[in-house]
Design an enzyme around this catalytic site. Structure first.
Site, PDB file in Angstrom:
ATOM      1  N   ASP A  78      17.087  30.091  29.738  1.00  0.00           N
ATOM      2  CA  ASP A  78      15.886  30.467  28.998  1.00  0.00           C
ATOM      3  C   ASP A  78      16.245  31.566  28.002  1.00  0.00           C
ATOM      4  OD1 ASP A  78      16.205  32.738  30.538  1.00  0.00           O
ATOM      5  OD2 ASP A  78      14.136  32.790  31.257  1.00  0.00           O
ATOM      6  N   TYR A  84      15.888  22.378  30.585  1.00  0.00           N
ATOM      7  CA  TYR A  84      15.750  23.705  31.181  1.00  0.00           C
ATOM      8  C   TYR A  84      14.929  23.647  32.474  1.00  0.00           C
ATOM      9  CZ  TYR A  84      13.832  28.132  32.435  1.00  0.00           C
ATOM     10  OH  TYR A  84      13.441  29.202  33.192  1.00  0.00           O
ATOM     11  N   GLU A 105       7.238  27.446  35.900  1.00  0.00           N
ATOM     12  CA  GLU A 105       8.139  27.185  34.774  1.00  0.00           C
ATOM     13  C   GLU A 105       7.396  26.575  33.592  1.00  0.00           C
ATOM     14  OE1 GLU A 105      10.992  28.195  34.214  1.00  0.00           O
ATOM     15  OE2 GLU A 105      11.664  28.855  36.180  1.00  0.00           O
ATOM     16  N   CYS A 164      23.482  48.213  33.837  1.00  0.00           N
ATOM     17  CA  CYS A 164      23.791  46.796  33.975  1.00  0.00           C
ATOM     18  C   CYS A 164      24.979  46.574  34.916  1.00  0.00           C
ATOM     19  CB  CYS A 164      24.092  46.194  32.605  1.00  0.00           C
ATOM     20  SG  CYS A 164      24.491  44.426  32.664  1.00  0.00           S
TER      21      CYS A 164
END
Length: 385
Positions: free
Chosen positions: A179, A161, A78, A241
């Site tokens: 993000d 985050y 991260e 999707c």
């Protein structure tokens, strides 16, 4: 995780032994957060997780299905992925793990070695934060990352985050990391018209309303994968999707317009002069930048301060020599400004001593130095690599 911009079933096989996940219900508050659109009820976590179970990306830091993620791996990836792509991070991640396999190993490493291993990945404050955080985990928590979002957030270098990402992915806690990929998915799903960055709190609330209590870590990674592979910035593959039907932007035919971004002003420009001194044996004069500020503690070719066009730059030369200006210049864009460096080169005798605070380094030693990209450019511009 970071800027990952590269690229239905009601019964799911549990990825971490947490049981099956059906249609998610939401509270009135959650529905209100979605502006009355009812999206948490229609854009179901079940649909996205079913897609993820079939199409999840294999990444060096990602645990295999059925296995718990290593908090250190999540933390390391991260931090590396902030402002950087998955493709760029892969070799650095595996290199760091080979050299420092645990957070305790990283904490015990000299900062200079960490900066050297980080060189080329950019945004070097992240490397210093990475090291400081590792030391805090060892000092405060005995080398184990806390399984609590608030305690994670209290560690140096970890913001909202990253704390949410570690909590969700490593500990399967109900947390909602947002993000760039997740921001894009959510802004299109709800067709959020407010420009970024002002829209961030609303997007965060909408993402939190979608997050399920079961498999929150897989859900966060599924959102990231959806944004990276399907809901891409310029040409979203809406027909593939799992949330095609409930997506407001897809229905309106303008998905590529979201997220809406406020116009960016032109970056300020700074200039400077770099002094590339090369000894007859090929060694180059280098020094370490100050402990604080931009590129702190990194290795550099000596230069003038970076700002307006420097007057009398020769006053900043590290030693007396016959300096000649090389044609062209080195251009580099930092987060908050664009830099133009003119390069002066001097070829000096092999026995020339290094001034105080400087040292001679031959090209075969460059890889052991924490040379940022801008300095690699200066060396290449001067014919030294």
């Amino acid at each position: 995780m970071g800027l990952w911009n590269e690229e239905v079933s009601e019964t799911l096989a549990p990825a971490r032994g947490r049981g099956h996940l059906g249609r998610m219900t939401s509270s009135p508050a959650a529905r209100a957060a979605a502006s009355g659109a009812g999206k948490p009820d229609t854009a179901t976590p079940a649909a996205l997780l079913a897609w993820y179970d079939r199409h999840r990306r294999r990444l060096p830091w990602r645990a295999e299905p059925g296995r718990q993620a290593d908090p250190y791996h999540v933390f390391l990836s991260e931090i590396m992925l902030q402002q950087t792509t998955v493709k760029a991070v892969g070799p650095y991640f595996t290199g760091f793990l080979a050299r420092w396999p645990t957070v305790s190993h990283l904490a015990a490493a000299p900062l200079e070695e960490v900066l050297s291993a980080w060189a080329g990945l950019g945004y070097y404050a992240r490397a210093r934060n990475l090291h400081a955080c590792a030391q805090a985990v060892v000092a405060r928590h005995g080398g184990r990352f806390p399984d609590d979002e608030a305690a994670l957030l209290d560690l140096p270098g970890i913001g909202p985050y990253t704390a949410a990402a570690i909590a969700a992915i490593a500990f399967d806690l109900k947390a909602s990391p947002v993000d760039g990929n997740i921001e894009r998915v959510v802004s299109r799903l709800y067709r959020v018209a407010e420009p970024l960055p002002g829209a961030k709190p609303r997007i965060k609330a909408l993402a939190a309303a979608l997050t399920p209590a079961e498999r929150p870590g897989d859900f966060a990674q599924a959102m990231m994968d959806l944004g990276a592979t399907i809901c891409t910035p310029r040409s979203p593959a809406c027909s593939l999707c799992p949330w095609m039907e409930p997506c407001d932007a897809r229905a309106a035919g303008d998905a590529a317009l979201y997220p809406v971004k406020a116009p960016k002003g032109e970056k300020p420009k700074r200039e400077g002069v770099a002094f590339l001194a090369v000894r007859a044996d090929g060694a180059v004069l280098l020094r370490i930048r100050p402990d604080k500020g931009l590129l702190a503690k990194m290795t550099e070719v000596p230069s003038t301060p970076w700002g307006p066009k420097p007057e009398a730059p020769e006053a900043h030369a590290p030693l007396k020599a016959r300096w000649r200006a090389l044609p062209g210049a080195v251009e580099h864009v930092f987060t908050h400004f664009a830099l133009t460096l003119k390069v002066l080169r001097a070829d000096v005798a092999a026995g020339t001593p290094a001034p105080e605070g400087h040292r001679w380094v031959t090209p075969d030693g460059f890889d052991a130095e924490a040379l940022p990209s801008i300095m690699r450019k200066v060396l290449a511009h001067g014919g030294v690599e």
